[in-house]
Design a protein around this motif. Structure first.
Motif, PDB file in Angstrom:
ATOM      1  N   LEU A   1      41.980  45.652  40.695  1.00  0.00           N
ATOM      2  CA  LEU A   1      43.347  45.880  41.161  1.00  0.00           C
ATOM      3  C   LEU A   1      43.920  44.622  41.814  1.00  0.00           C
ATOM      4  O   LEU A   1      45.073  44.250  41.571  1.00  0.00           O
ATOM      5  CB  LEU A   1      43.375  47.063  42.135  1.00  0.00           C
ATOM      6  N   ALA A   2      43.107  43.943  42.621  1.00  0.00           N
ATOM      7  CA  ALA A   2      43.564  42.704  43.252  1.00  0.00           C
ATOM      8  C   ALA A   2      43.828  41.627  42.203  1.00  0.00           C
ATOM      9  O   ALA A   2      44.844  40.916  42.266  1.00  0.00           O
ATOM     10  CB  ALA A   2      42.527  42.215  44.260  1.00  0.00           C
ATOM     11  N   ASP A   3      42.927  41.487  41.232  1.00  0.00           N
ATOM     12  CA  ASP A   3      43.129  40.503  40.164  1.00  0.00           C
ATOM     13  C   ASP A   3      44.376  40.832  39.353  1.00  0.00           C
ATOM     14  O   ASP A   3      45.143  39.936  38.974  1.00  0.00           O
ATOM     15  CB  ASP A   3      41.914  40.469  39.235  1.00  0.00           C
ATOM     16  N   GLY A   4      44.594  42.108  39.069  1.00  0.00           N
ATOM     17  CA  GLY A   4      45.767  42.500  38.299  1.00  0.00           C
ATOM     18  C   GLY A   4      47.064  42.184  39.020  1.00  0.00           C
ATOM     19  O   GLY A   4      48.038  41.715  38.413  1.00  0.00           O
ATOM     20  N   ALA A   5      47.088  42.428  40.330  1.00  0.00           N
ATOM     21  CA  ALA A   5      48.273  42.084  41.116  1.00  0.00           C
ATOM     22  C   ALA A   5      48.506  40.580  41.101  1.00  0.00           C
ATOM     23  O   ALA A   5      49.641  40.110  40.948  1.00  0.00           O
ATOM     24  CB  ALA A   5      48.117  42.593  42.550  1.00  0.00           C
TER      25      ALA A   5
ATOM     26  N   ARG B   1      57.190  41.923  39.258  1.00  0.00           N
ATOM     27  CA  ARG B   1      57.310  42.290  40.676  1.00  0.00           C
ATOM     28  C   ARG B   1      56.878  43.738  40.890  1.00  0.00           C
ATOM     29  O   ARG B   1      56.190  44.050  41.869  1.00  0.00           O
ATOM     30  CB  ARG B   1      58.748  42.079  41.161  1.00  0.00           C
ATOM     31  N   GLY B   2      57.272  44.603  39.978  1.00  0.00           N
ATOM     32  CA  GLY B   2      56.870  45.995  40.095  1.00  0.00           C
ATOM     33  C   GLY B   2      55.364  46.157  40.076  1.00  0.00           C
ATOM     34  O   GLY B   2      54.799  46.976  40.807  1.00  0.00           O
ATOM     35  N   LYS B   3      54.697  45.344  39.252  1.00  0.00           N
ATOM     36  CA  LYS B   3      53.239  45.410  39.149  1.00  0.00           C
ATOM     37  C   LYS B   3      52.564  44.962  40.435  1.00  0.00           C
ATOM     38  O   LYS B   3      51.704  45.658  40.981  1.00  0.00           O
ATOM     39  CB  LYS B   3      52.745  44.555  37.982  1.00  0.00           C
ATOM     40  N   PHE B   4      52.934  43.773  40.935  1.00  0.00           N
ATOM     41  CA  PHE B   4      52.190  43.280  42.105  1.00  0.00           C
ATOM     42  C   PHE B   4      52.575  44.023  43.378  1.00  0.00           C
ATOM     43  O   PHE B   4      51.743  44.230  44.262  1.00  0.00           O
ATOM     44  CB  PHE B   4      52.265  41.756  42.271  1.00  0.00           C
ATOM     45  N   GLU B   5      53.819  44.492  43.483  1.00  0.00           N
ATOM     46  CA  GLU B   5      54.170  45.272  44.662  1.00  0.00           C
ATOM     47  C   GLU B   5      53.438  46.613  44.674  1.00  0.00           C
ATOM     48  O   GLU B   5      52.949  47.050  45.722  1.00  0.00           O
ATOM     49  CB  GLU B   5      55.678  45.483  44.728  1.00  0.00           C
TER      50      GLU B   5
ATOM     51  N   ILE C   1      36.518  39.214  49.363  1.00  0.00           N
ATOM     52  CA  ILE C   1      36.682  37.808  48.989  1.00  0.00           C
ATOM     53  C   ILE C   1      37.855  37.649  48.022  1.00  0.00           C
ATOM     54  O   ILE C   1      38.698  36.759  48.177  1.00  0.00           O
ATOM     55  CB  ILE C   1      35.384  37.267  48.359  1.00  0.00           C
ATOM     56  N   THR C   2      37.910  38.506  47.024  1.00  0.00           N
ATOM     57  CA  THR C   2      38.966  38.427  46.019  1.00  0.00           C
ATOM     58  C   THR C   2      40.336  38.592  46.650  1.00  0.00           C
ATOM     59  O   THR C   2      41.257  37.794  46.399  1.00  0.00           O
ATOM     60  CB  THR C   2      38.741  39.500  44.942  1.00  0.00           C
ATOM     61  N   LEU C   3      40.492  39.628  47.453  1.00  0.00           N
ATOM     62  CA  LEU C   3      41.780  39.872  48.098  1.00  0.00           C
ATOM     63  C   LEU C   3      42.206  38.696  48.958  1.00  0.00           C
ATOM     64  O   LEU C   3      43.358  38.234  48.887  1.00  0.00           O
ATOM     65  CB  LEU C   3      41.691  41.132  48.958  1.00  0.00           C
ATOM     66  N   ALA C   4      41.301  38.199  49.792  1.00  0.00           N
ATOM     67  CA  ALA C   4      41.657  37.123  50.705  1.00  0.00           C
ATOM     68  C   ALA C   4      42.040  35.849  49.955  1.00  0.00           C
ATOM     69  O   ALA C   4      42.975  35.144  50.353  1.00  0.00           O
ATOM     70  CB  ALA C   4      40.506  36.851  51.670  1.00  0.00           C
ATOM     71  N   CYS C   5      41.341  35.541  48.881  1.00  0.00           N
ATOM     72  CA  CYS C   5      41.668  34.351  48.097  1.00  0.00           C
ATOM     73  C   CYS C   5      43.059  34.462  47.477  1.00  0.00           C
ATOM     74  O   CYS C   5      43.849  33.506  47.514  1.00  0.00           O
ATOM     75  CB  CYS C   5      40.618  34.114  47.022  1.00  0.00           C
ATOM     76  N   HIS C   6      43.376  35.612  46.916  1.00  0.00           N
ATOM     77  CA  HIS C   6      44.688  35.789  46.295  1.00  0.00           C
ATOM     78  C   HIS C   6      45.812  35.771  47.333  1.00  0.00           C
ATOM     79  O   HIS C   6      46.844  35.115  47.135  1.00  0.00           O
ATOM     80  CB  HIS C   6      44.721  37.097  45.510  1.00  0.00           C
TER      81      HIS C   6
END
Length: 203
Positions: free
Chosen positions: A95-99, A127-131, A157-162
């Motif tokens: 989900l984080a990678d997709g956003a 925008r709709g996707k990442f929001e 880790i993934t979330l914080a990096c993005h």
């Protein structure tokens, strides 16, 4: 092992953070993807991160590389061995990678097209996707310290990096007051030495 990265890539950064946290010896080559380079000799589709193993094989795609690293160097473990916990960490990561992919698609549109050429419909879809992605992640995290379990995992880790990339390059895409839980998680991880060493360069 040799890791090929782009200095600004948050997908590359999450692999670097894992390797540093685990104390794994590796070489790093930074590739400027916007200039002529030899990356396709290593990664046929010119994608980073790419990890060349000691036996000559090359892994591309950050989830695959993360899976290899965590299996090969399991101390500490960031993708649980338990099947249920493993799929939960992977669910967060996907989900984080997709956003982040939707954010990247928006940035490419703005980089390569001036205002008269940009597709408002395309930007609106991204925008709709990442929001929606960040809203779901915020709800999932709630007031917990970590995404899954009681310690840092690949999900964190993934979330914080993005989030680190977005807040540096396009902070208006991630209003921190809208996502207080994710912001707290990101700021906490940015204090770690592995994150300080891999901080993305300013635009």
């Amino acid at each position: 092992m040799k890791l090929y990265i782009s200095a600004a890539s948050s997908f590359s950064r999450k692999i670097r953070v894992m390797l540093i946290e685990k104390g794994v010896k590796h070489d790093v080559e930074t590739v400027n993807l916007w200039e002529p380079n030899d990356l396709k000799h290593t990664s046929p589709i010119g994608k980073v991160p790419a990890l060349r193993l000691d036996d000559g094989r090359v892994l591309i795609n950050s989830p695959l590389i993360a899976d290899y690293i965590d299996g090969r160097f399991p101390d500490p473990r960031y993708i649980p061995a338990d099947a249920e916990a493993r799929i939960e960490v992977r669910r967060w990561e996907a989900l984080a990678d997709g956003a982040m992919e939707a954010v990247s698609a928006s940035l490419y549109e703005m980089r390569f097209h001036d205002k008269t050429q940009r597709s408002g419909e395309w930007l609106g879809r991204q925008r709709g996707k990442f929001e929606a992605g960040f809203a779901a992640l915020e709800q999932m995290l709630g007031r917990r310290a970590w995404c899954v379990g009681e310690a840092m995992s690949l999900a964190d880790i993934t979330l914080a990096c993005h989030i680190g990339f977005i807040t540096l390059r396009q902070p208006q895409l991630f209003p921190q007051e809208k996502y207080p839980g994710l912001t707290r998680l990101w700021k906490n991880l940015e204090t770690r030495e592995s994150f300080r060493q891999t901080a993305p360069p300013p635009a």
